[in-house]
Design a protein around this motif. Structure first.
Motif, mmCIF file in Angstrom:
data_model
loop_
_atom_site.group_PDB
_atom_site.id
_atom_site.type_symbol
_atom_site.label_atom_id
_atom_site.label_comp_id
_atom_site.label_asym_id
_atom_site.label_seq_id
_atom_site.Cartn_x
_atom_site.Cartn_y
_atom_site.Cartn_z
ATOM 1 N N LEU A 16 -0.074 11.401 -17.891
ATOM 2 C CA LEU A 16 -1.323 10.389 -17.947
ATOM 3 C C LEU A 16 -1.370 9.619 -19.072
ATOM 4 C CD1 LEU A 16 -3.590 13.414 -16.398
ATOM 5 C CD2 LEU A 16 -2.550 11.306 -15.207
ATOM 6 N N GLN A 17 -0.860 9.651 -20.120
ATOM 7 C CA GLN A 17 -1.131 9.003 -21.375
ATOM 8 C C GLN A 17 -0.431 7.638 -20.793
ATOM 9 O OE1 GLN A 17 -1.442 11.093 -24.715
ATOM 10 N NE2 GLN A 17 -2.584 9.262 -25.151
ATOM 11 N N ILE A 18 0.869 7.781 -20.321
ATOM 12 C CA ILE A 18 1.849 6.624 -19.806
ATOM 13 C C ILE A 18 1.018 5.780 -18.932
ATOM 14 C CG2 ILE A 18 3.843 5.821 -18.965
ATOM 15 C CD1 ILE A 18 5.054 8.500 -20.104
ATOM 16 N N LEU A 19 0.583 6.691 -17.937
ATOM 17 C CA LEU A 19 -0.220 5.853 -16.734
ATOM 18 C C LEU A 19 -1.598 5.192 -17.223
ATOM 19 C CD1 LEU A 19 -0.363 5.378 -13.620
ATOM 20 C CD2 LEU A 19 -2.118 7.720 -13.589
ATOM 21 N N THR A 20 -2.100 5.715 -17.977
ATOM 22 C CA THR A 20 -3.527 5.091 -18.534
ATOM 23 C C THR A 20 -3.195 3.866 -19.536
ATOM 24 O OG1 THR A 20 -3.940 6.801 -20.193
ATOM 25 C CG2 THR A 20 -5.198 6.954 -18.019
ATOM 26 N N ASP A 21 -2.113 4.013 -20.136
ATOM 27 C CA ASP A 21 -1.780 2.910 -21.048
ATOM 28 C C ASP A 21 -1.586 1.687 -20.266
ATOM 29 O OD1 ASP A 21 -2.003 3.776 -23.581
ATOM 30 O OD2 ASP A 21 -0.070 4.548 -23.949
ATOM 31 N N ARG A 22 -0.537 1.790 -19.075
ATOM 32 C CA ARG A 22 0.219 0.747 -18.628
ATOM 33 C C ARG A 22 -1.379 0.454 -17.388
ATOM 34 N NH1 ARG A 22 6.014 3.181 -17.110
ATOM 35 N NH2 ARG A 22 6.729 3.039 -19.375
ATOM 36 N N LEU A 89 -7.136 -1.132 -7.503
ATOM 37 C CA LEU A 89 -5.942 -0.300 -6.704
ATOM 38 C C LEU A 89 -4.708 -1.100 -7.050
ATOM 39 C CD1 LEU A 89 -7.874 0.779 -3.596
ATOM 40 C CD2 LEU A 89 -7.172 2.290 -5.386
ATOM 41 N N GLU A 90 -4.593 -2.238 -7.076
ATOM 42 C CA GLU A 90 -3.389 -3.027 -7.273
ATOM 43 C C GLU A 90 -3.010 -2.565 -8.641
ATOM 44 O OE1 GLU A 90 -4.352 -7.263 -5.686
ATOM 45 O OE2 GLU A 90 -3.918 -7.448 -7.767
ATOM 46 N N CYS A 91 -3.810 -2.680 -9.629
ATOM 47 C CA CYS A 91 -3.186 -2.156 -10.965
ATOM 48 C C CYS A 91 -2.825 -0.839 -11.018
ATOM 49 C CB CYS A 91 -4.508 -2.415 -11.916
ATOM 50 S SG CYS A 91 -5.008 -4.167 -12.256
ATOM 51 N N MET A 92 -3.474 0.091 -10.489
ATOM 52 C CA MET A 92 -2.850 1.695 -10.367
ATOM 53 C C MET A 92 -1.817 1.725 -9.605
ATOM 54 S SD MET A 92 -3.573 4.506 -11.356
ATOM 55 C CE MET A 92 -5.237 4.581 -12.100
ATOM 56 N N ALA A 93 -1.628 0.829 -8.554
ATOM 57 C CA ALA A 93 -0.349 0.918 -7.614
ATOM 58 C C ALA A 93 0.833 0.429 -8.467
ATOM 59 C CB ALA A 93 -0.396 -0.030 -6.545
ATOM 60 N N GLU A 97 3.676 3.043 -10.114
ATOM 61 C CA GLU A 97 5.142 2.561 -9.542
ATOM 62 C C GLU A 97 6.169 2.516 -10.864
ATOM 63 O OE1 GLU A 97 6.415 2.291 -6.537
ATOM 64 O OE2 GLU A 97 8.217 1.927 -7.709
ATOM 65 N N SER A 98 5.502 2.370 -12.045
ATOM 66 C CA SER A 98 6.369 2.275 -13.378
ATOM 67 C C SER A 98 6.587 3.848 -13.789
ATOM 68 C CB SER A 98 5.500 1.452 -14.214
ATOM 69 O OG SER A 98 4.484 2.114 -14.754
ATOM 70 N N GLU A 108 2.241 10.383 -3.466
ATOM 71 C CA GLU A 108 1.418 11.215 -3.260
ATOM 72 C C GLU A 108 0.323 11.063 -4.393
ATOM 73 O OE1 GLU A 108 2.714 15.453 -3.658
ATOM 74 O OE2 GLU A 108 0.700 16.240 -3.800
ATOM 75 N N LEU A 109 0.623 10.721 -5.692
ATOM 76 C CA LEU A 109 -0.078 10.427 -6.469
ATOM 77 C C LEU A 109 -1.278 9.181 -6.267
ATOM 78 C CD1 LEU A 109 -1.222 10.615 -9.675
ATOM 79 C CD2 LEU A 109 0.660 9.342 -10.268
#
Ligand code: HEM
Length: 125
Positions: A16-22, A89-93, A97-98, A108-109
């Protein structure tokens, strides 16, 4: 089999740290929605990480610090149209993906977000 939360299956807090950073690097650079974000990036990243922890079935990290999420109410001061939800949602996708996860887990996420994102819409286009 014992239930294992999505939070645990994606790798918990480290992921989640990586996800929220990106994610917020993308959001803060997005032409459509960057102007909505007035708080500093680290504060909002931190809140989102705590929120996603519980949203994905982990400990109640956000509620422990900030109280009941009431996410739609918390978004009401920010005018959000359908195209803003699409941009979010584009940013989240891209951020999902990364991540170093299997395609199945990434799908699923990401699938957890569209309904919530469109629920935040609070103004006409
Ligand atoms: C639909 C598009 C969305 C837009 C345009 C949007 C925009 C915003 C904005 C402008 C803020 C305030 C930032 C600041 O303080 O400067 C915020 C806060 C937040 N958003 Fe969103 N958001 C969206 C969807 C979502 C979704 C789907 C979630 C959760 C899955 C979410 C979770 C959060 C959280 C946890 C906060 C911090 C709330 C707090 O103040 O404690 N947002 N959002």
């Amino acid at each position: 089999m014992e239930h294992v939360s999505l939070y645990e299956r994606i790798g918990g807090n480290d992921t989640l740290q990586i996800l929220t950073d990106r994610f917020y690097d993308l959001v803060f650079n997005h032409d459509q929605i960057s102007h909505l974000f007035k708080t500093d990036k680290e504060t909002i990243k931190d809140k989102q990480r705590l929120f996603l922890t519980q949203f994905l079935g982990g400990p109640q990290a956000y509620s422990d610090v900030h109280g009941h999420p009431m996410m739609r109410a918390r978004h009401l001061p920010h005018p959000i149209a359908e195209e803003d939800a699409v941009a979010w949602l584009e940013c989240m996708a891209k951020a999902v993906e990364s991540l170093p996860l299997t395609e199945e887990l990434k799908e699923e996420l990401f699938a957890r977000f569209p309904k919530t994102a469109f629920f935040m819409v609070n103004r006409e286009s």
